[in-house]
Design a protein around this motif. Sequence first.
Motif, PDB file in Angstrom:
ATOM      1  N   ASP A  37       0.859  -1.186   0.000  1.00  0.00           N
ATOM      2  CA  ASP A  37       0.000   0.000   0.000  1.00  0.00           C
ATOM      3  C   ASP A  37       0.893   1.234   0.000  1.00  0.00           C
ATOM      4  OD1 ASP A  37      -2.388   1.565   0.310  1.00  0.00           O
ATOM      5  OD2 ASP A  37      -1.976   1.711   2.460  1.00  0.00           O
ATOM      6  N   PHE A  38       0.708   2.111  -0.982  1.00  0.00           N
ATOM      7  CA  PHE A  38       1.578   3.288  -1.135  1.00  0.00           C
ATOM      8  C   PHE A  38       0.675   4.507  -1.320  1.00  0.00           C
ATOM      9  CE2 PHE A  38       6.183   3.982  -2.548  1.00  0.00           C
ATOM     10  CZ  PHE A  38       6.172   5.338  -2.256  1.00  0.00           C
ATOM     11  N   VAL A  39       0.592   5.338  -0.287  1.00  0.00           N
ATOM     12  CA  VAL A  39      -0.281   6.514  -0.310  1.00  0.00           C
ATOM     13  C   VAL A  39       0.559   7.756  -0.576  1.00  0.00           C
ATOM     14  CG1 VAL A  39      -1.898   7.941   1.007  1.00  0.00           C
ATOM     15  CG2 VAL A  39      -1.889   5.450   1.314  1.00  0.00           C
ATOM     16  N   ILE A  40       0.235   8.466  -1.653  1.00  0.00           N
ATOM     17  CA  ILE A  40       0.931   9.710  -1.983  1.00  0.00           C
ATOM     18  C   ILE A  40      -0.078  10.849  -1.999  1.00  0.00           C
ATOM     19  CG2 ILE A  40       2.316  10.954  -3.681  1.00  0.00           C
ATOM     20  CD1 ILE A  40       3.464   8.345  -4.623  1.00  0.00           C
ATOM     21  N   VAL A  41       0.155  11.841  -1.163  1.00  0.00           N
ATOM     22  CA  VAL A  41      -0.722  13.004  -1.090  1.00  0.00           C
ATOM     23  C   VAL A  41      -0.144  14.123  -1.940  1.00  0.00           C
ATOM     24  CG1 VAL A  41      -1.862  14.677   0.418  1.00  0.00           C
ATOM     25  CG2 VAL A  41      -1.371  12.363   1.262  1.00  0.00           C
ATOM     26  N   CYS A  42      -0.909  14.587  -2.914  1.00  0.00           N
ATOM     27  CA  CYS A  42      -0.516  15.746  -3.729  1.00  0.00           C
ATOM     28  C   CYS A  42      -0.981  16.989  -2.976  1.00  0.00           C
ATOM     29  CB  CYS A  42      -1.151  15.675  -5.104  1.00  0.00           C
ATOM     30  SG  CYS A  42      -0.754  14.173  -6.031  1.00  0.00           S
ATOM     31  N   ASP A  43      -0.031  17.685  -2.362  1.00  0.00           N
ATOM     32  CA  ASP A  43      -0.366  18.839  -1.531  1.00  0.00           C
ATOM     33  C   ASP A  43      -0.551  20.067  -2.415  1.00  0.00           C
ATOM     34  OD1 ASP A  43      -0.820  20.468   0.608  1.00  0.00           O
ATOM     35  OD2 ASP A  43       1.266  20.509   1.316  1.00  0.00           O
ATOM     36  N   GLY A  44      -1.708  20.147  -3.039  1.00  0.00           N
ATOM     37  CA  GLY A  44      -1.989  21.188  -4.020  1.00  0.00           C
ATOM     38  C   GLY A  44      -1.741  20.656  -5.424  1.00  0.00           C
ATOM     39  N   LEU A  45      -2.013  21.476  -6.418  1.00  0.00           N
ATOM     40  CA  LEU A  45      -1.831  21.065  -7.803  1.00  0.00           C
ATOM     41  C   LEU A  45      -0.357  20.925  -8.135  1.00  0.00           C
ATOM     42  CD1 LEU A  45      -4.507  23.348  -9.521  1.00  0.00           C
ATOM     43  CD2 LEU A  45      -4.738  20.958  -8.786  1.00  0.00           C
ATOM     44  N   LEU A  46      -0.018  19.907  -8.925  1.00  0.00           N
ATOM     45  CA  LEU A  46       1.359  19.632  -9.313  1.00  0.00           C
ATOM     46  C   LEU A  46       1.572  19.986 -10.790  1.00  0.00           C
ATOM     47  CD1 LEU A  46       1.807  16.090  -7.705  1.00  0.00           C
ATOM     48  CD2 LEU A  46       2.175  18.311  -6.634  1.00  0.00           C
ATOM     49  N   GLY A  47       2.840  20.050 -11.191  1.00  0.00           N
ATOM     50  CA  GLY A  47       3.162  20.274 -12.599  1.00  0.00           C
ATOM     51  C   GLY A  47       3.044  18.995 -13.400  1.00  0.00           C
ATOM     52  N   ASP A  48       3.178  19.112 -14.722  1.00  0.00           N
ATOM     53  CA  ASP A  48       3.009  17.970 -15.617  1.00  0.00           C
ATOM     54  C   ASP A  48       4.015  16.857 -15.343  1.00  0.00           C
ATOM     55  OD1 ASP A  48       0.903  19.230 -16.864  1.00  0.00           O
ATOM     56  OD2 ASP A  48       2.114  20.028 -18.513  1.00  0.00           O
ATOM     57  N   GLU A  49       5.287  17.211 -15.099  1.00  0.00           N
ATOM     58  CA  GLU A  49       6.316  16.192 -14.909  1.00  0.00           C
ATOM     59  C   GLU A  49       6.051  15.351 -13.668  1.00  0.00           C
ATOM     60  OE1 GLU A  49      10.139  18.006 -14.951  1.00  0.00           O
ATOM     61  OE2 GLU A  49      10.122  18.395 -17.102  1.00  0.00           O
ATOM     62  N   LEU A  50       5.675  15.989 -12.575  1.00  0.00           N
ATOM     63  CA  LEU A  50       5.370  15.254 -11.346  1.00  0.00           C
ATOM     64  C   LEU A  50       4.139  14.366 -11.547  1.00  0.00           C
ATOM     65  CD1 LEU A  50       5.953  18.063  -8.696  1.00  0.00           C
ATOM     66  CD2 LEU A  50       7.359  16.026  -9.009  1.00  0.00           C
ATOM     67  N   ASN A  51       3.124  14.904 -12.190  1.00  0.00           N
ATOM     68  CA  ASN A  51       1.911  14.123 -12.447  1.00  0.00           C
ATOM     69  C   ASN A  51       2.206  12.907 -13.322  1.00  0.00           C
ATOM     70  OD1 ASN A  51      -0.175  15.431 -11.003  1.00  0.00           O
ATOM     71  ND2 ASN A  51      -0.223  17.085 -12.508  1.00  0.00           N
ATOM     72  N   GLN A  52       3.104  13.057 -14.274  1.00  0.00           N
ATOM     73  CA  GLN A  52       3.462  11.938 -15.141  1.00  0.00           C
ATOM     74  C   GLN A  52       4.113  10.808 -14.358  1.00  0.00           C
ATOM     75  OE1 GLN A  52       5.857  13.585 -18.300  1.00  0.00           O
ATOM     76  NE2 GLN A  52       4.151  14.749 -19.179  1.00  0.00           N
TER      77      GLN A  52
END
Length: 273
Positions: A37-52
């Motif tokens: 189980d791997f939980v990653i919280v995006c703390d606000g909107l991210l850029g394209d590279e991180l989202n990819q």
Amino acid sequence: MIEQNYSVLMSVYRKEKAEYLQKSIDSMLSQTVPPQDFVIVCDGLLGDELNQVLQKKKQEYPECFQIVQLPENRGLGEALKEGLVYCKNELVARMDSDDISVPERCEWQLKAFAQNNVSIISGAVQEFMDDTAQAGTVRYVPESSEKIAVYAKKRNPFNHPAVMFKKSDVIKAGSYMDFHGFEDYYLWLRMLSGGMKGYNLSEVLVYMRVGNGMYARRGGVSYLKDMAEFRKIMLNSGYINLLEFLASVIVRGIVILMPANLRKTVYSVFLRK
């Protein structure tokens, strides 16, 4: 019996580098006992590279990854508090989005939990800039719960990037709270004050990236105010006395107001041993 199931809890925000995030995630997926189980919280909107990077991992491990999107940046404490709710297992390994865990990290911690009746386990971390093969200063923390309780009066007794803890005990203590620069220390203080115990391994568990202005962020008037406010909480809770409060504020205040390069030297020479 050694527990084999655990969750990984990570927070990432838009200023992080995609390359660092990729390496950090891969270091946890490559554990000798890998997470389910791997939980990653995006703390606000991210850029394209991180989202990819996140989308690729989600596609490769659909049963493992949970991506939690916050609509706006709330800070580390609030992000981790939100993410902890999604963790499926009792044991949760914290991981920063730019650090690198050694392959045996979680196996060692799972074994330590099987052998010790504690709520938190961390270990040593070793600082590095770009290449872990050229890693430098190691930050050790005391091993026994008795030494941890004493050490906590002066300094953070656990290395947050290398922590594994029991979810139920963290929630019982109020979970993470918003306290800039001291989110983890504040949580440990409440857990220790509530009678919970910790343990630290002597092995290096995580290579901690120290670039990207880490020492600069630990200086300045704003950080000084946060430090003094946190020490005031320790005083009011009875964890430290007035003399310990004054000594810590004065000594730490001097270090905080130093130029960043000099502060880095102080940390390396005096505070990492």
